[in-house]
Write an enzyme that holds these catalytic residues in place. Structure first.
Site, PDB file in Angstrom:
ATOM      1  N   VAL A  20      34.037 -20.744  -2.133  1.00 13.99           N
ATOM      2  CA  VAL A  20      34.699 -21.533  -1.089  1.00 13.99           C
ATOM      3  C   VAL A  20      33.639 -22.305  -0.298  1.00 13.99           C
ATOM      4  O   VAL A  20      33.889 -22.731   0.826  1.00 13.99           O
ATOM      5  CB  VAL A  20      35.531 -20.634  -0.148  1.00 13.99           C
ATOM      6  CG1 VAL A  20      36.764 -20.099  -0.864  1.00 13.99           C
ATOM      7  CG2 VAL A  20      34.692 -19.482   0.419  1.00 13.99           C
ATOM      8  N   ALA A  21      32.461 -22.463  -0.899  1.00 17.14           N
ATOM      9  CA  ALA A  21      31.367 -23.187  -0.251  1.00 17.14           C
ATOM     10  C   ALA A  21      31.445 -24.661  -0.644  1.00 17.14           C
ATOM     11  O   ALA A  21      32.249 -25.416  -0.097  1.00 17.14           O
ATOM     12  CB  ALA A  21      30.023 -22.564  -0.659  1.00 17.14           C
ATOM     13  N   ARG A  22      30.635 -25.068  -1.601  1.00 19.43           N
ATOM     14  CA  ARG A  22      30.670 -26.393  -2.207  1.00 19.43           C
ATOM     15  C   ARG A  22      30.442 -26.223  -3.698  1.00 19.43           C
ATOM     16  O   ARG A  22      29.738 -25.311  -4.126  1.00 19.43           O
ATOM     17  CB  ARG A  22      29.588 -27.314  -1.617  1.00 19.43           C
ATOM     18  CG  ARG A  22      29.882 -27.826  -0.216  1.00 19.43           C
ATOM     19  CD  ARG A  22      31.011 -28.855  -0.216  1.00 19.43           C
ATOM     20  NE  ARG A  22      31.208 -29.485   1.081  1.00 19.43           N
ATOM     21  CZ  ARG A  22      32.025 -29.055   2.023  1.00 19.43           C
ATOM     22  NH1 ARG A  22      32.723 -27.941   1.804  1.00 19.43           N
ATOM     23  NH2 ARG A  22      32.170 -29.700   3.165  1.00 19.43           N
ATOM     24  N   ASP A  35      37.701 -22.942  -5.388  1.00 12.82           N
ATOM     25  CA  ASP A  35      38.392 -23.919  -4.543  1.00 12.82           C
ATOM     26  C   ASP A  35      37.605 -25.224  -4.441  1.00 12.82           C
ATOM     27  O   ASP A  35      38.128 -26.211  -3.945  1.00 12.82           O
ATOM     28  CB  ASP A  35      38.611 -23.335  -3.140  1.00 12.82           C
ATOM     29  CG  ASP A  35      39.481 -24.222  -2.262  1.00 12.82           C
ATOM     30  OD1 ASP A  35      40.642 -24.498  -2.662  1.00 12.82           O
ATOM     31  OD2 ASP A  35      39.016 -24.651  -1.195  1.00 12.82           O
ATOM     32  N   GLU A  77      35.150 -33.820  -7.505  1.00 14.23           N
ATOM     33  CA  GLU A  77      36.518 -33.659  -7.013  1.00 14.23           C
ATOM     34  C   GLU A  77      37.191 -35.015  -6.880  1.00 14.23           C
ATOM     35  O   GLU A  77      36.572 -35.958  -6.360  1.00 14.23           O
ATOM     36  CB  GLU A  77      36.504 -32.935  -5.655  1.00 14.23           C
ATOM     37  CG  GLU A  77      35.964 -31.515  -5.749  1.00 14.23           C
ATOM     38  CD  GLU A  77      36.003 -30.760  -4.420  1.00 14.23           C
ATOM     39  OE1 GLU A  77      36.533 -31.312  -3.434  1.00 14.23           O
ATOM     40  OE2 GLU A  77      35.514 -29.625  -4.368  1.00 14.23           O
ATOM     41  N   HIS A 112      40.659 -27.510  -3.445  1.00 13.21           N
ATOM     42  CA  HIS A 112      39.895 -27.620  -2.192  1.00 13.21           C
ATOM     43  C   HIS A 112      40.833 -27.569  -0.978  1.00 13.21           C
ATOM     44  O   HIS A 112      40.823 -28.465  -0.129  1.00 13.21           O
ATOM     45  CB  HIS A 112      39.074 -28.918  -2.175  1.00 13.21           C
ATOM     46  CG  HIS A 112      37.907 -28.846  -1.233  1.00 13.21           C
ATOM     47  ND1 HIS A 112      36.744 -29.549  -1.427  1.00 13.21           N
ATOM     48  CD2 HIS A 112      37.706 -28.135  -0.088  1.00 13.21           C
ATOM     49  CE1 HIS A 112      35.888 -29.304  -0.446  1.00 13.21           C
ATOM     50  NE2 HIS A 112      36.452 -28.438   0.379  1.00 13.21           N
TER      51      HIS A 112
END
Length: 314
Positions: free
Chosen positions: A230-232, A256, A261, A280
């Site tokens: 859930v960071a990058r 996520d 993206e 995301h």
């Protein structure tokens, strides 16, 4: 002296602007609030602004700005022109803490999905196949949190509440929250990989964390381990992760965020049965506007009083 003027730039979506304006008017009723729906409107209103509230920021905009503070609506500010802001003496603050609760709950959901066999059960439901699924327990498992900031702290608290042993990494391990049983410095992520049943990435994207988890780190994880990001996306070598998932180096991943993206349609991640994939959205919550307003309001009052801002990045 007149109250400082805040400009909500065009990068804040209209639906967000309306909710945020209502929350800000309740939080800081005397503030002068301006809104811009287009890049042209932002440029026109910029001379009247003392500070910006924005979803993103182009360095070109700073050339015509006489502002002293930029409030980002995200926790991550890796896309912001930090060097340009520093050169001009403009403070940058983020929205750290706004997303801690929803992201913490999403992480918990991802871990439970694998531990309780939900992915297998959903796949069988599509096939109308009645097959027994054996579930495990989070209780007694080891949770590794890479980046114990606001989000990582909430993840640690939820994991601890489920009876997990919690390990973490933090720039200053001595400031780790009570929910973390053992904390290491920034280079301790390999120890977490070696010991964690569920490895959660909650660190910011920086030069140090880009590509932090690659093939070597994934090989350290147990074959029954689950990675939650859930960071990058760039914190993980996506090609190495895909290989690890395809060849069973690890049990699965709840993702996520991604290197690109939206995730390209030809990415093999779409079709892997051991991947829980979300677009995301881990930080989404109906309470976001009021939480934003609390942080912005606090910083507005501090800015007006010439006091140190909270969540300051540069």
């Amino acid at each position: 002296m007149a109250d400082p003027t805040l400009l909500l730039t065009h990068s804040v979506p209209p639906e967000t602007t309306d909710e945020l304006l209502d929350a800000l008017r309740a939080e800081i009723p005397d503030a002068e609030l301006l809104t811009a729906a287009t890049p042209e409107a932002t440029a026109d209103l910029l001379p009247a602004a003392d500070a910006l509230v924005t979803g993103r920021l182009d360095a070109d905009l700073l050339a015509d700005a006489d502002i002293e503070w930029v409030q980002a609506l995200s926790a991550g500010v890796d896309s912001y022109p930090q060097e340009a802001l520093q050169e001009r003496g403009i403070a940058l603050t983020n929205a750290s803490g706004v997303h801690a609760e929803p992201i913490g709950e999403q992480v918990l959901g991802g871990m439970l999905a694998f531990e309780r066999g939900f992915l297998d059960a959903m796949a069988q439901k599509k096939r109308t196949s009645w097959e027994r699924v054996e579930g495990g327990e989070l209780h007694g498992k080891t949770l590794g949190v890479v980046g114990v900031g606001a989000i990582g702290t909430r993840v640690a608290e939820l994991g601890s509440a489920f009876g997990m042993e919690v390990l973490g990494t933090k720039r200053d391990p001595d400031t780790a929250p009570e929910a973390v049983d053992e904390c290491f410095g920034p280079d301790g992520h390999t120890e977490l990989c070696r010991r964690a049943d569920h490895l959660v990435l909650a660190c910011p994207l920086t030069a140090e964390t880009e590509g932090l988890i690659g093939a070597d780190e994934l090989r350290l994880l147990d074959s029954d381990a689950v990675l939650v990001n859930v960071a990058r996306g760039e914190v993980v070598d996506e090609a190495a992760l895909t290989r690890a998932l395809q060849y069973g180096w690890i049990r699965g991943a709840a993702l996520d965020v991604f290197e690109t993206e939206p995730l390209p349609a030809d990415s093999p991640l779409w079709n892997l049965s051991n991947v829980l994939l979300t677009p995301h959205m881990a930080g989404s919550t109906p309470k976001k506007a009021e939480r934003w307003a609390e942080i912005i309001g606090e910083n507005y009052r501090r800015f007006d009083a010439d006091e140190a801002l909270i969540n300051r990045i540069c």
